[in-house]
Design a protein around this motif. Structure first.
Motif, PDB file in Angstrom:
ATOM      1  N   ARG A 124       0.829  -1.210   0.000  1.00  0.00           N
ATOM      2  CA  ARG A 124       0.000   0.000   0.000  1.00  0.00           C
ATOM      3  C   ARG A 124       0.867   1.265   0.000  1.00  0.00           C
ATOM      4  NH1 ARG A 124      -3.796   2.785  -1.787  1.00  0.00           N
ATOM      5  NH2 ARG A 124      -5.222   3.782  -0.354  1.00  0.00           N
ATOM      6  N   TYR A 125       1.989   1.256   0.743  1.00  0.00           N
ATOM      7  CA  TYR A 125       2.842   2.450   0.783  1.00  0.00           C
ATOM      8  C   TYR A 125       3.433   2.769  -0.588  1.00  0.00           C
ATOM      9  CZ  TYR A 125       7.020  -0.547   1.208  1.00  0.00           C
ATOM     10  OH  TYR A 125       8.009  -1.469   0.996  1.00  0.00           O
ATOM     11  N   GLU A 126       3.677   1.735  -1.405  1.00  0.00           N
ATOM     12  CA  GLU A 126       4.175   1.970  -2.768  1.00  0.00           C
ATOM     13  C   GLU A 126       3.093   2.617  -3.629  1.00  0.00           C
ATOM     14  OE1 GLU A 126       7.322  -1.584  -3.602  1.00  0.00           O
ATOM     15  OE2 GLU A 126       5.217  -2.192  -3.408  1.00  0.00           O
ATOM     16  N   GLU A 127       1.867   2.142  -3.474  1.00  0.00           N
ATOM     17  CA  GLU A 127       0.751   2.718  -4.231  1.00  0.00           C
ATOM     18  C   GLU A 127       0.540   4.185  -3.859  1.00  0.00           C
ATOM     19  OE1 GLU A 127      -1.824  -1.433  -4.549  1.00  0.00           O
ATOM     20  OE2 GLU A 127      -2.472   0.118  -3.166  1.00  0.00           O
ATOM     21  N   ILE A 128       0.628   4.483  -2.575  1.00  0.00           N
ATOM     22  CA  ILE A 128       0.441   5.864  -2.118  1.00  0.00           C
ATOM     23  C   ILE A 128       1.577   6.741  -2.619  1.00  0.00           C
ATOM     24  CG2 ILE A 128       0.368   7.349  -0.076  1.00  0.00           C
ATOM     25  CD1 ILE A 128      -1.050   4.920   1.339  1.00  0.00           C
ATOM     26  N   VAL A 166      -5.081   4.666   6.011  1.00  0.00           N
ATOM     27  CA  VAL A 166      -3.967   3.807   6.413  1.00  0.00           C
ATOM     28  C   VAL A 166      -3.405   4.318   7.741  1.00  0.00           C
ATOM     29  CG1 VAL A 166      -3.346   3.136   4.056  1.00  0.00           C
ATOM     30  CG2 VAL A 166      -2.316   5.180   5.067  1.00  0.00           C
ATOM     31  N   THR A 167      -2.375   3.641   8.248  1.00  0.00           N
ATOM     32  CA  THR A 167      -1.737   4.053   9.492  1.00  0.00           C
ATOM     33  C   THR A 167      -0.550   4.976   9.215  1.00  0.00           C
ATOM     34  OG1 THR A 167      -0.284   2.135   9.468  1.00  0.00           O
ATOM     35  CG2 THR A 167      -2.401   1.883  10.615  1.00  0.00           C
ATOM     36  N   GLU A 168      -0.083   5.656  10.263  1.00  0.00           N
ATOM     37  CA  GLU A 168       1.037   6.582  10.103  1.00  0.00           C
ATOM     38  C   GLU A 168       2.303   5.917   9.556  1.00  0.00           C
ATOM     39  OE1 GLU A 168       1.638   9.000  13.562  1.00  0.00           O
ATOM     40  OE2 GLU A 168      -0.288  10.010  13.314  1.00  0.00           O
ATOM     41  N   PRO A 169       2.673   4.702  10.008  1.00  0.00           N
ATOM     42  CA  PRO A 169       3.873   4.079   9.432  1.00  0.00           C
ATOM     43  C   PRO A 169       3.789   3.875   7.916  1.00  0.00           C
ATOM     44  CG  PRO A 169       3.291   2.989  11.481  1.00  0.00           C
ATOM     45  CD  PRO A 169       2.158   3.928  11.146  1.00  0.00           C
ATOM     46  N   VAL A 170       2.590   3.634   7.401  1.00  0.00           N
ATOM     47  CA  VAL A 170       2.423   3.470   5.949  1.00  0.00           C
ATOM     48  C   VAL A 170       2.728   4.804   5.254  1.00  0.00           C
ATOM     49  CG1 VAL A 170       0.768   2.965   4.106  1.00  0.00           C
ATOM     50  CG2 VAL A 170       0.778   1.579   6.186  1.00  0.00           C
ATOM     51  N   ILE A 171       2.205   5.897   5.791  1.00  0.00           N
ATOM     52  CA  ILE A 171       2.474   7.217   5.223  1.00  0.00           C
ATOM     53  C   ILE A 171       3.962   7.551   5.349  1.00  0.00           C
ATOM     54  CG2 ILE A 171       2.043   9.704   5.490  1.00  0.00           C
ATOM     55  CD1 ILE A 171      -0.255   8.075   4.130  1.00  0.00           C
ATOM     56  N   ASP A 172       4.568   7.205   6.482  1.00  0.00           N
ATOM     57  CA  ASP A 172       5.999   7.473   6.673  1.00  0.00           C
ATOM     58  C   ASP A 172       6.841   6.775   5.609  1.00  0.00           C
ATOM     59  OD1 ASP A 172       5.343   8.999   8.872  1.00  0.00           O
ATOM     60  OD2 ASP A 172       5.884   7.455  10.340  1.00  0.00           O
ATOM     61  N   LYS A 173       6.500   5.527   5.283  1.00  0.00           N
ATOM     62  CA  LYS A 173       7.242   4.801   4.237  1.00  0.00           C
ATOM     63  C   LYS A 173       7.037   5.453   2.878  1.00  0.00           C
ATOM     64  CE  LYS A 173       7.762   0.147   6.065  1.00  0.00           C
ATOM     65  NZ  LYS A 173       7.519  -1.268   5.811  1.00  0.00           N
ATOM     66  N   SER A 174       5.826   5.914   2.608  1.00  0.00           N
ATOM     67  CA  SER A 174       5.546   6.603   1.344  1.00  0.00           C
ATOM     68  C   SER A 174       6.371   7.877   1.245  1.00  0.00           C
ATOM     69  CB  SER A 174       4.057   6.944   1.233  1.00  0.00           C
ATOM     70  OG  SER A 174       3.269   5.791   1.283  1.00  0.00           O
TER      71      SER A 174
END
Length: 72
Positions: free
Chosen positions: A5-9, A40-48
């Motif tokens: 998901r982080y790649e898609e974002i 999504v969660t904050e870690p997902v946004i952080d990876k994006s």
């Protein structure tokens, strides 16, 4: 092949940067706003955000926000 998901974002935000939705010098939405927008969660946004930073598309000013970099 499935993608995280982080790649898609990151791809979605990169498309928005390249298309001018977020022009050079503009501030990206806050982490909280992105969490809400993408559900999504904050870690997902952080990876994006890390992907965009590594690609040289953004820069982070601690305590201020994430900004779109001027093209090199």
């Amino acid at each position: 092949m499935p993608r995280y998901r982080y790649e898609e974002i990151a791809d979605d935000l990169e498309d928005k940067i390249r298309s001018g939705v977020y022009p050079p010098g503009s501030r990206l939405p806050s982490r909280r706003d992105l969490v809400d927008a993408y559900s999504v969660t904050e870690p997902v946004i952080d990876k994006s955000m890390m992907i965009l930073r590594v690609k040289g598309l953004t820069e982070t000013l601690p305590g201020v926000g994430v900004f779109v970099r001027e093209p090199a």
